[in-house]
Design an enzyme around this catalytic site. Structure first.
Site, PDB file in Angstrom:
ATOM      1  N   ARG A   1     -14.812  12.320   6.313  1.00  0.00           N
ATOM      2  CA  ARG A   1     -13.470  12.881   6.457  1.00  0.00           C
ATOM      3  C   ARG A   1     -13.100  13.722   5.243  1.00  0.00           C
ATOM      4  O   ARG A   1     -12.465  14.774   5.366  1.00  0.00           O
ATOM      5  CB  ARG A   1     -12.450  11.756   6.640  1.00  0.00           C
ATOM      6  CG  ARG A   1     -12.542  11.044   7.981  1.00  0.00           C
ATOM      7  CD  ARG A   1     -11.672   9.805   8.013  1.00  0.00           C
ATOM      8  NE  ARG A   1     -10.290  10.143   7.710  1.00  0.00           N
ATOM      9  CZ  ARG A   1      -9.421   9.307   7.149  1.00  0.00           C
ATOM     10  NH1 ARG A   1      -9.799   8.097   6.792  1.00  0.00           N
ATOM     11  NH2 ARG A   1      -8.181   9.699   6.936  1.00  0.00           N
TER      12      ARG A   1
ATOM     13  N   LYS B   1      -8.807  -2.399   5.978  1.00  0.00           N
ATOM     14  CA  LYS B   1      -9.053  -2.998   4.658  1.00  0.00           C
ATOM     15  C   LYS B   1      -7.984  -4.026   4.301  1.00  0.00           C
ATOM     16  O   LYS B   1      -8.292  -5.067   3.702  1.00  0.00           O
ATOM     17  CB  LYS B   1      -9.124  -1.895   3.593  1.00  0.00           C
ATOM     18  CG  LYS B   1     -10.387  -1.050   3.692  1.00  0.00           C
ATOM     19  CD  LYS B   1     -10.405   0.090   2.717  1.00  0.00           C
ATOM     20  CE  LYS B   1      -9.482   1.197   3.112  1.00  0.00           C
ATOM     21  NZ  LYS B   1      -9.696   2.450   2.358  1.00  0.00           N
TER      22      LYS B   1
ATOM     23  N   SER C   1      -8.163   3.343   8.576  1.00  0.00           N
ATOM     24  CA  SER C   1      -8.779   3.168   7.265  1.00  0.00           C
ATOM     25  C   SER C   1      -7.975   2.199   6.405  1.00  0.00           C
ATOM     26  O   SER C   1      -8.517   1.256   5.818  1.00  0.00           O
ATOM     27  CB  SER C   1      -8.903   4.522   6.567  1.00  0.00           C
ATOM     28  OG  SER C   1      -9.418   4.385   5.267  1.00  0.00           O
TER      29      SER C   1
ATOM     30  N   HIS D   1       0.852  -1.197   0.000  1.00  0.00           N
ATOM     31  CA  HIS D   1       0.000   0.000   0.000  1.00  0.00           C
ATOM     32  C   HIS D   1       0.882   1.238   0.000  1.00  0.00           C
ATOM     33  O   HIS D   1       1.868   1.319   0.729  1.00  0.00           O
ATOM     34  CB  HIS D   1      -0.899   0.040   1.239  1.00  0.00           C
ATOM     35  CG  HIS D   1      -1.779   1.245   1.267  1.00  0.00           C
ATOM     36  ND1 HIS D   1      -2.967   1.328   0.567  1.00  0.00           N
ATOM     37  CD2 HIS D   1      -1.619   2.460   1.876  1.00  0.00           C
ATOM     38  CE1 HIS D   1      -3.515   2.516   0.756  1.00  0.00           C
ATOM     39  NE2 HIS D   1      -2.708   3.219   1.535  1.00  0.00           N
TER      40      HIS D   1
ATOM     41  N   ASP E   1     -15.858   1.926   6.942  1.00  0.00           N
ATOM     42  CA  ASP E   1     -14.772   2.822   6.558  1.00  0.00           C
ATOM     43  C   ASP E   1     -15.204   3.752   5.429  1.00  0.00           C
ATOM     44  O   ASP E   1     -14.859   4.929   5.418  1.00  0.00           O
ATOM     45  CB  ASP E   1     -13.545   2.020   6.121  1.00  0.00           C
ATOM     46  CG  ASP E   1     -12.442   2.926   5.607  1.00  0.00           C
ATOM     47  OD1 ASP E   1     -11.882   3.684   6.411  1.00  0.00           O
ATOM     48  OD2 ASP E   1     -12.166   2.902   4.393  1.00  0.00           O
TER      49      ASP E   1
END
Length: 431
Positions: free
Chosen positions: A166, A185, A181, A80, A159
């Site tokens: 947000r 996931k 967040s 990520h 989320d």
């Protein structure tokens, strides 16, 4: 549970009771807490942060709001990035690592603000389908070792609701909210290991090095609490990574890199992340051998072979990877040129990303359509010497007016001067 009481306690810096916090979050997910109340709570968190117990409750409640994937067999590893400008890494890294025997179940997002999104990039390939169900996702990873999908409503739906608030309440940059967040996931993906590419510099969501390191350590802690092995690299985002900024343009750059070419900085970050993934996945015993294996595979093109197969299985036209003319192409091209001679001493990287968004490569408003054709290709890198009139970036635009505006923005975003450049190391920390 009275929402206003919990909001007040968090506003005043108190640590919330885990059961009460979980109840608040579940009630919001089920429609029992109003958006304005949760927005106030998120702002309180933005300023006051979350203690470790509170962060654990947030992550677990998000996880419990949806399903989880379960894989059989050996370690599955994902990557990520916290987001940047250019940053085509995922399109190269995922097929490369999967081609070396480490399954990669990669669930990615769309562009956010000035930062591009992997899903938008992949969707510029004609026919490419990213909305796989969890069952399809699991089956494809089992069969091919790789699936590239967008976030599904089956994963962490809470989320999605929190993030929508947000995004419109200036609470995106909260470290614990970012960590919860992302990590909820990733845990729900069913992976065993995760490599984080955490950006620092003026094109990152958290530009300051200390906050980027805080985010990396927070996400590692969340992963460890969930039994997930996590490694983070802190990489530079005080200039675009690679040269292409824009969706179809970045697909072309990814293919060039998978053929053994591509920009040197994109290749370097990809190989560093690939080495970490191969070690976490048990395909290599140490980083040096893992990097050598990944470099050889990149030069051989075997990752590109798998990328073609995945594109085809997910409904895309694999010919577009070998014939760029099959990808969307902008009708107007304009060169932004240097107004003086000197060295490239700095980039305003966020402004470069914003110029791409203004062209249509990103979303100026939630739900806006992406134009996959447009974007820009940087012609200079850190420390390059240029003469007046030399190209700084090539703009790909839908019309002449947009091209002219983008060219002006890019000239302002690239500093050409006589000072010594002061760029960050491409990879500065391993955590």
């Amino acid at each position: 549970m009275v929402p206003s009481q919990l909001i007040r306690r968090k506003r005043d810096g108190e640590t919330l009771d885990p059961a009460a916090l979980a109840e608040l979050l579940r009630a919001f997910d089920e429609g029992g807490v109003a958006d304005y109340q949760m927005a106030a709570f998120l702002m309180a968190v933005h300023f006051r942060g979350l203690e470790a117990t509170e962060l654990r409750v947030l992550v677990e409640t998000i996880l419990d709001s949806g399903g989880r994937v379960r894989f059989d067999g050996g370690p599955h590893v994902d990557k990520h990035s916290t987001g940047g400008v250019g940053d085509t890494v995922s399109l190269v890294l995922a097929p490369l690592v999967a081609s070396l025997g480490v399954p990669v179940p990669m669930m990615s997002g769309r562009g956010l603000g000035h930062s591009g999104g992997t899903v938008d990039k992949l969707e510029s390939i004609p026919g490419m389908r990213l909305d796989l169900s969890l069952a399809e996702f699991r089956d494809q990873v089992d069969e091919l070792g790789l699936a590239l999908i967008s976030q599904t409503p089956e994963i962490a739906p809470l989320d999605g609701k929190l993030y929508a608030l947000r995004d419109v309440t200036a609470t995106v940059e909260s470290v614990p909210l970012i960590a919860a967040s992302i990590m909820s996931k990733k845990v729900a993906e069913g992976i065993d290991g995760l490599v984080l590419d955490v950006k620092a510099g003026n094109g990152a969501f958290l530009p300051e090095e200390d906050r980027a390191l805080e985010l990396a350590r927070t996400m590692i802690g969340v992963g460890e609490a969930q039994g997930l092995r996590v490694v983070a690299l802190l990489t530079a985002m005080d200039r675009p990574l690679g040269r292409a900024v824009g969706n179809a343009l970045e697909v072309v750059e990814a293919v060039e890199t998978l053929q053994g070419g591509g920009p040197a900085d994109l290749r370097e970050v990809t190989l560093a992340l690939a080495a970490e993934m191969l070690v976490l996945g048990g395909a290599a015993s140490d980083l040096a051998s893992a990097r050598a294996t990944a470099a050889a595979a990149l030069d051989s093109g075997q990752g590109l072979e798998l990328f073609r197969r995945v594109v085809e299985v997910q409904g895309g036209d694999p010919r577009a990877l070998d014939e760029p003319s099959r990808l969307p192409s902008a009708p107007v091209r304009r060169m932004a040129v240097a107004e003086r001679s000197g060295r490239v001493t700095a980039f305003e990287t966020r402004a470069i990303g914003e110029a791409a968004v203004a062209l249509g490569a990103g979303r100026a408003a939630l739900g806006a359509e992406i134009d996959p054709r447009v974007g820009l290709i940087m012609q200079v890198g850190p420390g390059d010497v240029v003469d007046e009139g030399d190209p700084l970036a090539e703009v790909h635009a839908a019309d002449e007016a947009a091209a002219e505006q983008a060219a002006r923005s890019l000239v302002s975003a690239v500093t050409v001067g006589d000072d010594e450049p002061g760029f960050r190391p491409l990879i500065s920390h391993r955590i």
